[in-house]
Scaffold this motif. Sequence first.
Motif, mmCIF file in Angstrom:
data_model
loop_
_atom_site.group_PDB
_atom_site.id
_atom_site.type_symbol
_atom_site.label_atom_id
_atom_site.label_comp_id
_atom_site.label_asym_id
_atom_site.label_seq_id
_atom_site.Cartn_x
_atom_site.Cartn_y
_atom_site.Cartn_z
ATOM 1 N N ILE A 17 47.069 -0.646 -109.037
ATOM 2 C CA ILE A 17 48.326 -0.219 -108.909
ATOM 3 C C ILE A 17 48.539 0.744 -107.803
ATOM 4 N N LYS A 18 47.596 1.763 -107.979
ATOM 5 C CA LYS A 18 47.446 2.827 -106.928
ATOM 6 C C LYS A 18 46.794 2.365 -105.685
ATOM 7 N N THR A 59 55.462 -8.219 -98.636
ATOM 8 C CA THR A 59 54.458 -7.329 -99.572
ATOM 9 C C THR A 59 55.090 -6.701 -100.226
ATOM 10 N N PHE A 60 56.464 -6.208 -100.218
ATOM 11 C CA PHE A 60 57.259 -5.487 -101.013
ATOM 12 C C PHE A 60 57.415 -6.141 -102.047
ATOM 13 N N LEU A 61 57.705 -7.334 -102.075
ATOM 14 C CA LEU A 61 58.250 -7.939 -103.343
ATOM 15 C C LEU A 61 56.811 -8.289 -104.169
ATOM 16 N N ASN A 68 55.070 -4.200 -111.787
ATOM 17 C CA ASN A 68 55.742 -4.477 -112.922
ATOM 18 C C ASN A 68 55.032 -5.334 -113.840
ATOM 19 N N ALA A 69 54.080 -6.426 -113.426
ATOM 20 C CA ALA A 69 53.333 -7.245 -114.546
ATOM 21 C C ALA A 69 52.314 -6.050 -115.185
#
Length: 181
Positions: A17-18, A59-61, A68-69
Motif C-alpha cells: 500500500i505504501k 489509477t485513483f480508483l 481498501n482490500a
Amino acid sequence: MANASAKKTAAQNEKAIKNIQLGMLVASLLSILLRLLFRRSTLTLSFRTLLTSSTYLITFLISRFLTNAGSPKRSASGELLSSGDDLNQGGMTEWCFDVLYVTWVCQVSSAALGDWVWWLYSIPLYAGYKGYSLVSPFLFGKPAAPGAENVPPIEPTSKRQEKLRKRNERGDLRVKAQQRK
C-alpha cells in the motif's frame, strides 16, 4: 489474536500500500511536471486532455480498491484483527497491479515522448477483455452451441479404456468377463 502468517500478510500488504501511494504520487507529479516542461500544448482543454485525465481517475480508483482490500484491521490497542486480502495473490488483484503499472508508464512516457505511447494501454485493455471472457459465462450463463442438446457428452478416455472398449465391440470374451454389474 493473529497468527504468524496473518502478521506476515499484513506487513506485506502495508508495504504494498505504501508502494502504491508512492507510485501514485511520483507518476502523477512526474507526468504533470514533464507536460509543463516539454508538452505545454497538451495542457489545453481537448479530447486528449480528457483521456489523459481519465487515466488519473482510473489509477485513483484502482489504488483505492487495492488499499481498501489490503488494509489490515487493528484494534484500538494495535492488535491485528484482520490482515486484509492478500495483495500478492493472483487473479483480479494481479490484474489491478498490471493495469496500475502500465497506466503509470503510459502517463509518464506520454508526457516525455508523445501520445503514441498510449498504444501500450492496449495491454490492459486486452487483459480486461480476457477477464471479461473468463467471468461472463458465470454471470450470464454459457450459450449452448446449436444442436448441442442431442449430442451425448464425450467422456475422456485413456488408451487402456479405449482398447477395452474396442475389444468389447468386437465381442472379445476377456473384456466381457471383466465387466462389472
